[in-house]
Design a protein around this motif. Structure first.
Motif, PDB file in Angstrom:
ATOM      1  N   UNK A 150     -16.448 -23.249   9.140  1.00 34.76           N
ATOM      2  CA  UNK A 150     -15.403 -22.958   8.103  1.00 34.76           C
ATOM      3  C   UNK A 150     -14.663 -21.764   8.793  1.00 34.76           C
ATOM      4  N   UNK A 151     -15.498 -21.822  10.031  1.00 26.47           N
ATOM      5  CA  UNK A 151     -14.933 -20.775  10.732  1.00 26.47           C
ATOM      6  C   UNK A 151     -13.475 -21.447  11.247  1.00 26.47           C
ATOM      7  N   UNK A 152     -12.964 -22.243  11.216  1.00 19.38           N
ATOM      8  CA  UNK A 152     -11.984 -22.942  11.858  1.00 19.38           C
ATOM      9  C   UNK A 152     -10.676 -22.785   9.849  1.00 19.38           C
ATOM     10  N   UNK A 153      -9.154 -22.578  10.792  1.00 18.78           N
ATOM     11  CA  UNK A 153      -8.920 -22.169  10.089  1.00 18.78           C
ATOM     12  C   UNK A 153      -8.303 -23.343   8.503  1.00 18.78           C
ATOM     13  N   UNK A 154      -7.718 -23.078   7.345  1.00 18.39           N
ATOM     14  CA  UNK A 154      -7.348 -24.719   6.630  1.00 18.39           C
ATOM     15  C   UNK A 154      -8.857 -25.903   7.035  1.00 18.39           C
ATOM     16  N   UNK A 155     -10.043 -25.374   6.517  1.00 15.26           N
ATOM     17  CA  UNK A 155     -11.395 -25.256   7.038  1.00 15.26           C
ATOM     18  C   UNK A 155     -11.096 -26.606   5.423  1.00 15.26           C
ATOM     19  N   UNK A 156     -10.885 -26.073   4.322  1.00  8.87           N
ATOM     20  CA  UNK A 156     -11.605 -27.455   3.070  1.00  8.87           C
ATOM     21  C   UNK A 156      -9.729 -28.480   3.572  1.00  8.87           C
ATOM     22  N   UNK A 157      -8.481 -28.264   3.490  1.00  4.39           N
ATOM     23  CA  UNK A 157      -7.691 -29.343   3.822  1.00  4.39           C
ATOM     24  C   UNK A 157      -8.583 -30.408   5.270  1.00  4.39           C
ATOM     25  N   UNK A 158      -8.782 -29.457   5.727  1.00  2.91           N
ATOM     26  CA  UNK A 158      -9.542 -30.705   7.320  1.00  2.91           C
ATOM     27  C   UNK A 158     -11.243 -31.123   7.307  1.00  2.91           C
ATOM     28  N   UNK A 159     -11.352 -30.985   6.154  1.00  2.71           N
ATOM     29  CA  UNK A 159     -13.099 -31.245   5.760  1.00  2.71           C
ATOM     30  C   UNK A 159     -12.595 -32.322   4.530  1.00  2.71           C
ATOM     31  N   UNK A 160     -12.276 -32.839   3.836  1.00  4.93           N
ATOM     32  CA  UNK A 160     -11.380 -33.471   3.185  1.00  4.93           C
ATOM     33  C   UNK A 160     -10.742 -35.191   4.215  1.00  4.93           C
ATOM     34  N   UNK A 161      -9.821 -34.308   5.235  1.00  3.14           N
ATOM     35  CA  UNK A 161      -8.780 -35.119   5.811  1.00  3.14           C
ATOM     36  C   UNK A 161     -10.466 -36.389   6.353  1.00  3.14           C
ATOM     37  N   UNK A 162     -10.991 -35.043   7.732  1.00  9.58           N
ATOM     38  CA  UNK A 162     -11.835 -35.738   7.758  1.00  9.58           C
ATOM     39  C   UNK A 162     -13.195 -36.898   7.070  1.00  9.58           C
ATOM     40  N   UNK A 163     -13.205 -36.397   6.312  1.00 11.89           N
ATOM     41  CA  UNK A 163     -14.103 -37.130   4.964  1.00 11.89           C
ATOM     42  C   UNK A 163     -13.387 -38.564   4.476  1.00 11.89           C
ATOM     43  N   UNK A 164     -12.243 -38.595   4.677  1.00 12.64           N
ATOM     44  CA  UNK A 164     -11.343 -39.687   4.050  1.00 12.64           C
ATOM     45  C   UNK A 164     -11.079 -40.734   5.121  1.00 12.64           C
ATOM     46  N   UNK A 165     -10.215 -40.051   6.558  1.00  7.03           N
ATOM     47  CA  UNK A 165     -10.234 -40.494   7.263  1.00  7.03           C
ATOM     48  C   UNK A 165     -11.775 -41.150   8.683  1.00  7.03           C
ATOM     49  N   UNK A 175     -23.523 -31.980  16.106  1.00 10.94           N
ATOM     50  CA  UNK A 175     -24.815 -32.067  16.047  1.00 10.94           C
ATOM     51  C   UNK A 175     -25.274 -32.738  14.577  1.00 10.94           C
ATOM     52  N   UNK A 176     -24.613 -32.262  13.714  1.00  7.88           N
ATOM     53  CA  UNK A 176     -24.877 -32.809  12.205  1.00  7.88           C
ATOM     54  C   UNK A 176     -24.159 -33.896  11.788  1.00  7.88           C
ATOM     55  N   UNK A 177     -23.334 -34.048  12.288  1.00  8.08           N
ATOM     56  CA  UNK A 177     -22.144 -35.287  11.844  1.00  8.08           C
ATOM     57  C   UNK A 177     -22.135 -35.878  12.917  1.00  8.08           C
ATOM     58  N   UNK A 178     -22.501 -36.881  13.689  1.00  9.62           N
ATOM     59  CA  UNK A 178     -22.445 -37.747  15.099  1.00  9.62           C
ATOM     60  C   UNK A 178     -21.727 -38.613  15.725  1.00  9.62           C
ATOM     61  N   UNK A 179     -21.494 -39.242  13.870  1.00  8.51           N
ATOM     62  CA  UNK A 179     -21.082 -40.459  14.244  1.00  8.51           C
ATOM     63  C   UNK A 179     -19.357 -40.512  12.649  1.00  8.51           C
ATOM     64  N   UNK A 180     -18.840 -41.633  12.418  1.00  7.62           N
ATOM     65  CA  UNK A 180     -17.919 -42.045  11.652  1.00  7.62           C
ATOM     66  C   UNK A 180     -18.657 -41.928  10.638  1.00  7.62           C
ATOM     67  N   UNK A 181     -19.526 -43.027   9.784  1.00  5.64           N
ATOM     68  CA  UNK A 181     -21.067 -42.979   8.975  1.00  5.64           C
ATOM     69  C   UNK A 181     -21.047 -41.723   8.381  1.00  5.64           C
ATOM     70  N   UNK A 182     -21.047 -41.052   9.256  1.00  8.36           N
ATOM     71  CA  UNK A 182     -22.189 -39.264   8.650  1.00  8.36           C
ATOM     72  C   UNK A 182     -21.534 -38.696   8.352  1.00  8.36           C
ATOM     73  N   UNK A 183     -20.154 -39.143   8.997  1.00 11.70           N
ATOM     74  CA  UNK A 183     -18.429 -38.148   8.605  1.00 11.70           C
ATOM     75  C   UNK A 183     -18.419 -38.230   7.317  1.00 11.70           C
TER      76      UNK A 183
END
Length: 221
Positions: free
Chosen positions: A86-101, A65-73
């Protein structure tokens, strides 16, 4: 020492029986992550590392809902991405990976998720298992993702004696035709979740116990 005559054929025969039983048990087995397009599948699979699919399925809709496309992320702040997952484990690492991907998707693939293993593996946070989930489920490419459930079931059945997921994948791919790989992966995963559990597996009621190396050797009862 020379191999016993027809040893390979016996293994193939056992593999075929197991495949037939899995098909009877789980004819509708499919990816348990919820997604509406290939980008959503990519994100959900990345989030599912060391996390249950059920948890991902509760968090991912809010993320999309907040980030519907790769451009938004790609344009979002790390803090905003972290807060959302945040409710998901390793959320900091995953957030960084999502943005860079997603930066790579936007810069190199016009915002589209690539269709080859080589290109998928370029994305931060995407390993061989994640790439195969995308290839098999989104693009219909023969691929056999090996997660912890598929690995455990394959090892106990004696379809492989390796622990490394890549070697397990190689063994399974040698035993089964490519057109069955995606389905087989889902079936092994479902069996691992429901019956061949990590702790207290339901061996005596398991439909595969006559073919299970671990059970026949008395390692489980």
């Amino acid at each position: 020492m020379r191999a016993a005559p027809n040893a390979g054929n016996v293994c193939q025969e056992k593999a075929a029986h197991i495949s037939k039983l899995l098909q009877q048990l789980y004819p509708e087995a499919r990816c348990s992550l919820h997604y509406q397009n290939v980008f959503q599948l990519l994100v959900a699979t990345m989030l599912s590392a060391q996390c249950t699919d059920a948890r991902v399925n509760t968090v991912a809709p809010l993320f999309f809902q907040q980030f519907p496309t790769p451009h938004a992320v790609a344009q979002a702040s790390i803090e905003a991405l972290e807060a959302c997952i945040q409710p998901i484990g390793l959320f900091r690492v995953k957030a960084r990976n999502l943005k860079n991907a997603c930066r790579i998707l936007v810069a190199d693939y016009s915002g589209d998720v690539p269709r080859t293993l080589k290109d998928l593996l370029r994305l931060p946070g995407v390993g061989r298992k994640t790439a195969h989930v995308i290839l098999g489920n989104a693009f219909g490419v023969p691929a056999l993702p090996v997660d912890t459930h598929a690995a455990r079931v394959s090892q106990r059945l004696g379809l492989t004696h390796h622990r490394d997921p890549n070697k397990i994948e190689k063994d399974l791919c040698a035993l089964y035709p490519p057109e069955s790989w995606v389905r087989l992966s889902h079936q092994l995963i479902q069996h691992g979740r429901q019956v061949c559990r990590s702790h207290r597996p339901l061996c005596t009621s398991c439909a595969l116990n006559n073919y299970c190396e671990a059970y026949l050797q008395g390692r489980f009862s």
